[in-house]
Design an enzyme around this catalytic site. Structure first.
Site, PDB file in Angstrom:
ATOM      1  N   TYR A  98       0.845  -1.201   0.000  1.00 47.47           N
ATOM      2  CA  TYR A  98       0.000   0.000   0.000  1.00 47.47           C
ATOM      3  C   TYR A  98       0.877   1.246   0.000  1.00 47.47           C
ATOM      4  CZ  TYR A  98      -4.314   2.576   1.118  1.00 47.47           C
ATOM      5  OH  TYR A  98      -5.407   3.407   1.090  1.00 47.47           O
ATOM      6  N   TYR A 158      -5.837   5.457  -6.992  1.00 46.59           N
ATOM      7  CA  TYR A 158      -6.060   5.345  -5.552  1.00 46.59           C
ATOM      8  C   TYR A 158      -7.475   4.833  -5.325  1.00 46.59           C
ATOM      9  CZ  TYR A 158      -6.746   6.887  -0.685  1.00 46.59           C
ATOM     10  OH  TYR A 158      -7.017   6.945   0.654  1.00 46.59           O
TER      11      TYR A 158
END
Length: 388
Positions: free
Chosen positions: A297, A341
């Protein structure tokens, strides 16, 4: 106190379908429509229909409830529905929840989804706005008056300490940005397709909050991503090779806050990731050297370095050199820095493509993929593997 033994979830469920909308800065449609498009695409990919679905999992901070998405997508009765808290930290936990449900026989086909207009609508990067008083928000009250108003400012505190502790410069963060954008440049689905960057580009990008530059910060994206999870047995009868869930875990560390855990013993690591790492390694029986691809991430570059260290790929302070040396194929879709995102859900989809052998940046022979979710908050992770 966290578990000190392997759990029994590994190998009992698999991701069998992935679907997404285009990734943009202005979708021109509602978040509900984005969710439905992604869900239908994932079902088509899995060779399943709406009538096969009996479970749904999503995040909190979502405007499209499970029953509303189910109705709009033509899904009927549900025997399982769940939401996971803490923003991007929930990504891998949605798959964990789905796997728990199918392993326990509560559901057989579970949809995990995330859809938002995070660029044209509510922008998380804008920071705290009109927040209702709450117990979990109380910690922010100690930091907002000092000017720590946005996610970038919260991360910058830990990032500055990391550089100081290990005698590094912000070029360390640039290593992550360059790798992610390099992969995005070869990915037609990525927002930054055809636009690689260099360390010089990184160093020339404007400051957001020192030591973070623009190219250290993830995008803001409109789009949707969905995943389909079912039993390992049923997965073998579906069109694509299954991405078997070898291990799944959640983790929150001591003195955990949401992005502002400044009262821990140190700021150079991510204890929540360490909790996840221990359980993933225990349950999967794997170690860092066994992992073929890492989908980590990357909302902010410093936390990618800290994750590599917490998961044991390298020693503390050595992650930038590890990335620069190509120690692990990393974020082959371009990550949230380069592709989109979507609170990490697009990263899980990339892990599935790697196992299928269909990634645009395919790692030859990829059979074991580590996926992590948002850090700085209670988080989650997965080890996905090829069947057999």
């Amino acid at each position: 106190m966290t578990l000190h033994r392997a759990d029994t979830l590994g190998g009992r469920a698999a991701v069998v379908g992935i679907g997404a909308t285009e990734f943009s800065k202005d979708s021109g449609r509602s978040e509900l429509k984005l969710a439905v498009e992604a869900v239908r695409a994932a079902l088509d990919d899995a060779g399943l229909g709406p009538g096969d679905v009996d479970g749904m999992v999503t995040f909190t901070m979502d405007t499209s409830p499970e029953i509303t998405v189910a109705q709009a997508a033509g899904i009927g009765e549900l025997s399982f529905f769940s939401r996971v808290h803490y923003g991007g930290g929930a990504a891998c936990a949605t798959v964990q929840q789905a796997a728990l449900a199918v392993a326990a026989g509560i559901a057989e086909v579970v949809v995990c989804y995330r859809a938002f207009n995070e660029r044209s609508g509510r922008r998380f990067g804008a920071g705290v706005q009109r927040r209702e008083p709450s117990a979990e928000g109380a910690a922010l009250g100690w930091n907002l008056p000092a000017g720590l108003l946005t996610p970038a400012s919260w991360v910058a505190m830990a990032a500055q300490r990391y550089l100081y502790a290990y005698g590094l410069t912000s070029e360390a963060f640039g290593q992550v940005a360059v790798v992610g954008r390099g992969h995005a440049a070869r990915n037609p689905a990525a927002y930054f397709y055809g636009k690689p960057i260099t360390l010089e580009d990184h160093a020339a990008s404007r400051w957001i909050v020192e030591p973070l530059r623009l190219l250290d910060c993830c995008q803001e994206t409109d789009g949707g991503q969905a995943l389909i999870v079912t039993t390992a047995e049923r997965a073998r009868d579906l069109p694509h090779p299954p991405a078997v869930i070898r291990a799944a875990a959640q983790g929150a560390g001591r003195a955990q806050e949401q992005m502002t855990s400044y009262y821990r013993d140190g700021l150079t690591g991510l204890p929540e990731s360490a909790v996840v790492a221990r359980q993933l390694w225990r349950t999967s029986g794997l170690r860092p050297a066994d992992i073929d691809v890492g989908i980590l991430y990357d909302h902010f570059t410093p936390f990618v370095l800290m994750q590599l260290e917490e998961f044991g790929f390298c020693a503390p302070g050595e992650a930038a050199d590890f990335v620069a040396a190509g120690g692990l194929p990393l974020n082959t879709h371009g990550g949230q820095l380069g592709e989109a995102y979507l609170h990490g859900m697009n990263g899980i989809a990339e892990a599935v493509r790697q196992l299928r052998g269909t990634s645009v940046n395919q790692v030859p022979g990829a059979a074991r993929v580590l996926v992590t979710a948002g850090t700085g908050v209670p988080t989650s992770g997965l080890v996905l593997g090829a069947d057999g």
